[in-house]
Design a protein around this motif. Structure first.
Motif, PDB file in Angstrom:
ATOM      1  N   ILE A  64       0.837  -1.204   0.000  1.00 50.43           N
ATOM      2  CA  ILE A  64       0.000   0.000   0.000  1.00 50.43           C
ATOM      3  C   ILE A  64       0.872   1.253   0.000  1.00 50.43           C
ATOM      4  O   ILE A  64       0.623   2.207  -0.753  1.00 50.43           O
ATOM      5  CB  ILE A  64      -0.957  -0.001   1.212  1.00 50.43           C
ATOM      6  CG1 ILE A  64      -2.035  -1.066   1.035  1.00 50.43           C
ATOM      7  CG2 ILE A  64      -1.590   1.375   1.398  1.00 50.43           C
ATOM      8  CD1 ILE A  64      -2.839  -1.325   2.292  1.00 50.43           C
ATOM      9  N   ARG A  65       1.898   1.255   0.843  1.00 46.75           N
ATOM     10  CA  ARG A  65       2.777   2.428   0.905  1.00 46.75           C
ATOM     11  C   ARG A  65       3.509   2.639  -0.422  1.00 46.75           C
ATOM     12  O   ARG A  65       3.703   3.779  -0.859  1.00 46.75           O
ATOM     13  CB  ARG A  65       3.777   2.268   2.047  1.00 46.75           C
ATOM     14  CG  ARG A  65       3.150   2.441   3.433  1.00 46.75           C
ATOM     15  CD  ARG A  65       4.212   2.483   4.513  1.00 46.75           C
ATOM     16  NE  ARG A  65       4.860   1.179   4.672  1.00 46.75           N
ATOM     17  CZ  ARG A  65       4.423   0.215   5.480  1.00 46.75           C
ATOM     18  NH1 ARG A  65       3.315   0.413   6.197  1.00 46.75           N
ATOM     19  NH2 ARG A  65       5.072  -0.918   5.583  1.00 46.75           N
ATOM     20  N   GLU A  66       3.901   1.535  -1.057  1.00 49.03           N
ATOM     21  CA  GLU A  66       4.555   1.666  -2.361  1.00 49.03           C
ATOM     22  C   GLU A  66       3.596   2.211  -3.412  1.00 49.03           C
ATOM     23  O   GLU A  66       3.954   3.066  -4.218  1.00 49.03           O
ATOM     24  CB  GLU A  66       5.112   0.305  -2.792  1.00 49.03           C
ATOM     25  CG  GLU A  66       6.269  -0.190  -1.934  1.00 49.03           C
ATOM     26  CD  GLU A  66       6.662  -1.627  -2.259  1.00 49.03           C
ATOM     27  OE1 GLU A  66       7.718  -2.066  -1.778  1.00 49.03           O
ATOM     28  OE2 GLU A  66       5.902  -2.300  -2.999  1.00 49.03           O
ATOM     29  N   SER A  67       2.356   1.702  -3.394  1.00 49.14           N
ATOM     30  CA  SER A  67       1.370   2.147  -4.375  1.00 49.14           C
ATOM     31  C   SER A  67       1.009   3.610  -4.171  1.00 49.14           C
ATOM     32  O   SER A  67       0.982   4.395  -5.132  1.00 49.14           O
ATOM     33  CB  SER A  67       0.111   1.278  -4.270  1.00 49.14           C
ATOM     34  OG  SER A  67      -0.893   1.721  -5.160  1.00 49.14           O
ATOM     35  N   GLU A  68       0.715   3.988  -2.922  1.00 48.06           N
ATOM     36  CA  GLU A  68       0.341   5.367  -2.649  1.00 48.06           C
ATOM     37  C   GLU A  68       1.520   6.317  -2.832  1.00 48.06           C
ATOM     38  O   GLU A  68       1.324   7.514  -3.027  1.00 48.06           O
ATOM     39  CB  GLU A  68      -0.196   5.483  -1.214  1.00 48.06           C
ATOM     40  CG  GLU A  68      -1.530   4.795  -1.000  1.00 48.06           C
ATOM     41  CD  GLU A  68      -2.626   5.333  -1.900  1.00 48.06           C
ATOM     42  OE1 GLU A  68      -2.863   6.552  -1.887  1.00 48.06           O
ATOM     43  OE2 GLU A  68      -3.233   4.531  -2.639  1.00 48.06           O
ATOM     44  N   GLN A  75       3.406  -0.684 -16.387  1.00 43.26           N
ATOM     45  CA  GLN A  75       4.036  -1.987 -16.568  1.00 43.26           C
ATOM     46  C   GLN A  75       3.930  -2.824 -15.296  1.00 43.26           C
ATOM     47  O   GLN A  75       3.680  -4.028 -15.343  1.00 43.26           O
ATOM     48  CB  GLN A  75       5.503  -1.814 -16.961  1.00 43.26           C
ATOM     49  CG  GLN A  75       6.184  -3.120 -17.363  1.00 43.26           C
ATOM     50  CD  GLN A  75       7.620  -2.921 -17.786  1.00 43.26           C
ATOM     51  OE1 GLN A  75       8.142  -1.807 -17.704  1.00 43.26           O
ATOM     52  NE2 GLN A  75       8.265  -3.987 -18.246  1.00 43.26           N
ATOM     53  N   VAL A  76       4.120  -2.184 -14.154  1.00 38.63           N
ATOM     54  CA  VAL A  76       3.953  -2.885 -12.878  1.00 38.63           C
ATOM     55  C   VAL A  76       2.508  -3.323 -12.705  1.00 38.63           C
ATOM     56  O   VAL A  76       2.225  -4.445 -12.255  1.00 38.63           O
ATOM     57  CB  VAL A  76       4.390  -1.984 -11.702  1.00 38.63           C
ATOM     58  CG1 VAL A  76       4.114  -2.667 -10.363  1.00 38.63           C
ATOM     59  CG2 VAL A  76       5.867  -1.638 -11.814  1.00 38.63           C
ATOM     60  N   ASP A  77       1.571  -2.444 -13.086  1.00 35.86           N
ATOM     61  CA  ASP A  77       0.153  -2.785 -12.996  1.00 35.86           C
ATOM     62  C   ASP A  77      -0.170  -4.019 -13.839  1.00 35.86           C
ATOM     63  O   ASP A  77      -0.905  -4.914 -13.403  1.00 35.86           O
ATOM     64  CB  ASP A  77      -0.685  -1.593 -13.454  1.00 35.86           C
ATOM     65  CG  ASP A  77      -2.179  -1.831 -13.287  1.00 35.86           C
ATOM     66  OD1 ASP A  77      -2.685  -1.678 -12.174  1.00 35.86           O
ATOM     67  OD2 ASP A  77      -2.831  -2.199 -14.288  1.00 35.86           O
ATOM     68  N   LEU A  78       0.393  -4.083 -15.043  1.00 31.22           N
ATOM     69  CA  LEU A  78       0.174  -5.240 -15.907  1.00 31.22           C
ATOM     70  C   LEU A  78       0.766  -6.506 -15.284  1.00 31.22           C
ATOM     71  O   LEU A  78       0.161  -7.587 -15.351  1.00 31.22           O
ATOM     72  CB  LEU A  78       0.796  -4.984 -17.279  1.00 31.22           C
ATOM     73  CG  LEU A  78       0.634  -6.102 -18.320  1.00 31.22           C
ATOM     74  CD1 LEU A  78      -0.848  -6.341 -18.608  1.00 31.22           C
ATOM     75  CD2 LEU A  78       1.388  -5.758 -19.600  1.00 31.22           C
ATOM     76  N   HIS A 256      -6.992   1.330  -9.614  1.00 34.25           N
ATOM     77  CA  HIS A 256      -7.488   0.645  -8.416  1.00 34.25           C
ATOM     78  C   HIS A 256      -7.339  -0.876  -8.547  1.00 34.25           C
ATOM     79  O   HIS A 256      -8.258  -1.623  -8.261  1.00 34.25           O
ATOM     80  CB  HIS A 256      -8.963   1.004  -8.162  1.00 34.25           C
ATOM     81  CG  HIS A 256      -9.860   0.759  -9.345  1.00 34.25           C
ATOM     82  ND1 HIS A 256     -10.170   1.720 -10.255  1.00 34.25           N
ATOM     83  CD2 HIS A 256     -10.508  -0.364  -9.767  1.00 34.25           C
ATOM     84  CE1 HIS A 256     -10.983   1.237 -11.180  1.00 34.25           C
ATOM     85  NE2 HIS A 256     -11.196  -0.056 -10.899  1.00 34.25           N
ATOM     86  N   PHE A 257      -6.159  -1.321  -9.005  1.00 29.58           N
ATOM     87  CA  PHE A 257      -6.014  -2.759  -9.227  1.00 29.58           C
ATOM     88  C   PHE A 257      -6.176  -3.554  -7.935  1.00 29.58           C
ATOM     89  O   PHE A 257      -6.688  -4.678  -7.968  1.00 29.58           O
ATOM     90  CB  PHE A 257      -4.658  -3.099  -9.854  1.00 29.58           C
ATOM     91  CG  PHE A 257      -4.420  -4.583  -9.890  1.00 29.58           C
ATOM     92  CD1 PHE A 257      -5.174  -5.387 -10.740  1.00 29.58           C
ATOM     93  CD2 PHE A 257      -3.503  -5.182  -9.044  1.00 29.58           C
ATOM     94  CE1 PHE A 257      -5.001  -6.761 -10.757  1.00 29.58           C
ATOM     95  CE2 PHE A 257      -3.320  -6.553  -9.054  1.00 29.58           C
ATOM     96  CZ  PHE A 257      -4.070  -7.347  -9.909  1.00 29.58           C
ATOM     97  N   ALA A 258      -5.742  -3.013  -6.802  1.00 33.29           N
ATOM     98  CA  ALA A 258      -5.876  -3.759  -5.540  1.00 33.29           C
ATOM     99  C   ALA A 258      -7.330  -4.139  -5.296  1.00 33.29           C
ATOM    100  O   ALA A 258      -7.628  -5.272  -4.887  1.00 33.29           O
ATOM    101  CB  ALA A 258      -5.339  -2.924  -4.378  1.00 33.29           C
ATOM    102  N   PHE A 259      -8.236  -3.214  -5.558  1.00 30.74           N
ATOM    103  CA  PHE A 259      -9.656  -3.512  -5.419  1.00 30.74           C
ATOM    104  C   PHE A 259     -10.067  -4.600  -6.400  1.00 30.74           C
ATOM    105  O   PHE A 259     -10.771  -5.544  -6.046  1.00 30.74           O
ATOM    106  CB  PHE A 259     -10.488  -2.251  -5.654  1.00 30.74           C
ATOM    107  CG  PHE A 259     -11.967  -2.470  -5.502  1.00 30.74           C
ATOM    108  CD1 PHE A 259     -12.604  -2.158  -4.318  1.00 30.74           C
ATOM    109  CD2 PHE A 259     -12.729  -3.021  -6.535  1.00 30.74           C
ATOM    110  CE1 PHE A 259     -13.972  -2.378  -4.157  1.00 30.74           C
ATOM    111  CE2 PHE A 259     -14.085  -3.251  -6.396  1.00 30.74           C
ATOM    112  CZ  PHE A 259     -14.707  -2.927  -5.208  1.00 30.74           C
ATOM    113  N   GLU A 260      -9.631  -4.477  -7.649  1.00 30.29           N
ATOM    114  CA  GLU A 260      -9.998  -5.466  -8.665  1.00 30.29           C
ATOM    115  C   GLU A 260      -9.473  -6.851  -8.317  1.00 30.29           C
ATOM    116  O   GLU A 260     -10.158  -7.860  -8.525  1.00 30.29           O
ATOM    117  CB  GLU A 260      -9.457  -5.019 -10.026  1.00 30.29           C
ATOM    118  CG  GLU A 260     -10.182  -3.820 -10.609  1.00 30.29           C
ATOM    119  CD  GLU A 260      -9.636  -3.447 -11.969  1.00 30.29           C
ATOM    120  OE1 GLU A 260     -10.422  -3.388 -12.926  1.00 30.29           O
ATOM    121  OE2 GLU A 260      -8.414  -3.218 -12.071  1.00 30.29           O
TER     122      GLU A 260
END
Length: 283
Positions: A64-68, A75-78, A256-260
């Motif tokens: 979470i801290r890294e994402s925020e 690319q990381v999201d993929l 919002h990939f974490a939610f997905e």
């Protein structure tokens, strides 16, 4: 000038995977000790569960801290999406093995034990019908009915799939109230499912004689429903984390990939339960 968004983020070395391995080892050892009536089994299992919770919340917090902090680019999201897809596929194979074991037992092993001269000589009074404890076992039990708690739990999980989807729609519309309310309802439904399953297990052991010692039916019943309940527990914990993050203002309609990921996992749990309800309880 190159920014951190132009580079693929590589996480630093972490102690969380090691801690998670220790938690799973404690859970496994504790479970084996409980099965063998060893006195320290339950404390070991509780210790494993506690370490697992610490690992989950700690690792979630790091990500979470890294994402925020804006360290993840497209690319990381993929990569996250592919990783979650393969993880769910591994879970599909995990449950497929158990469903396969149940299928083999019901359609091949049990009928085979009830046919042939040798089998008839060994177990002349054995009736090869499902459900059964198996030949040579004196365990007496009452099978779990489908149209009681299992049917209610099916309704709860199906409804939870709708509420988490409703919450997702709220996030896409940037409607924070709908997002939070939908997640609250989903968490409540998941916890209700777990509470009813715990009551079902109590009834199985105290009233129906349906235990892990009830032969092949008891073993397959608790193996499938127990592992599914464990996955619901993990999914509920993840939903709680996502709920708190949503209340803190995290997630955007476009990011919002974490939610997905949690939503994918929860829908997977729903589908497994539907199969489990039909195959284990109903048929």
């Amino acid at each position: 000038m190159e920014t951190h968004q132009d580079r693929y983020y590589l996480a630093p070395p972490s102690h969380w995977p090691i801690l998670g391995s220790i938690a799973l080892m404690l859970l496994a050892f504790g479970f084996v000790m409980v099965l063998n009536s060893m006195g320290n089994g339950k404390p070991v299992m509780l210790a494993g569960a506690g370490v697992l919770l610490v690992m989950l919340f700690g690792w979630f917090g790091t990500v979470i801290r890294e994402s925020e902090g804006g360290k993840y680019n497209e690319q990381v999201d993929l990569s996250f999406r592919w990783s979650m897809s393969w993880f769910i596929f591994s879970e599909v194979m995990f449950f497929a093995a158990f469903f396969g074991a149940l299928f083999y037992t019901r359609t091949i092993s049990v009928p085979g034990l009830g046919s042939g001269e040798t089998m008839l000589q060994l177990w002349p009074h054995y009736t090869a019908t499902w459900p059964t404890a198996g030949p040579g076992l004196a365990a007496k039990f009452t099978p779990m009915e489908a149209w009681g708690i299992p049917a209610i739990n099916t309704l709860l999980l199906l409804t939870s799939g709708l509420t988490v989807t409703w919450a997702h729609w709220g996030l896409k519309k940037n409607n924070r109230t709908q997002l939070v309310l939908g997640l609250i309802m989903t968490v409540a439904l998941g916890m209700s499912f777990l509470g009813l399953q715990a009551y079902e297990y109590h009834e199985a052991y105290t009233r129906l004689g349906l235990t892990l010692g009830a032969g092949v039916y008891g073993a397959t019943f608790f193996m499938l429903t127990g592992f599914h309940g464990f996955h619901v527990t993990i999914g509920t914990i993840m939903l709680i984390v996502i709920l708190f993050r949503s209340m803190a203002g995290h997630f955007k309609p476009s990011h919002h990939f974490a939610f997905e990921a949690v939503s994918w996992y929860w829908h997977f749990v729903d589908v497994v339960w539907l199969l489990l309800f039909v195959v284990v309880y109903w048929l």
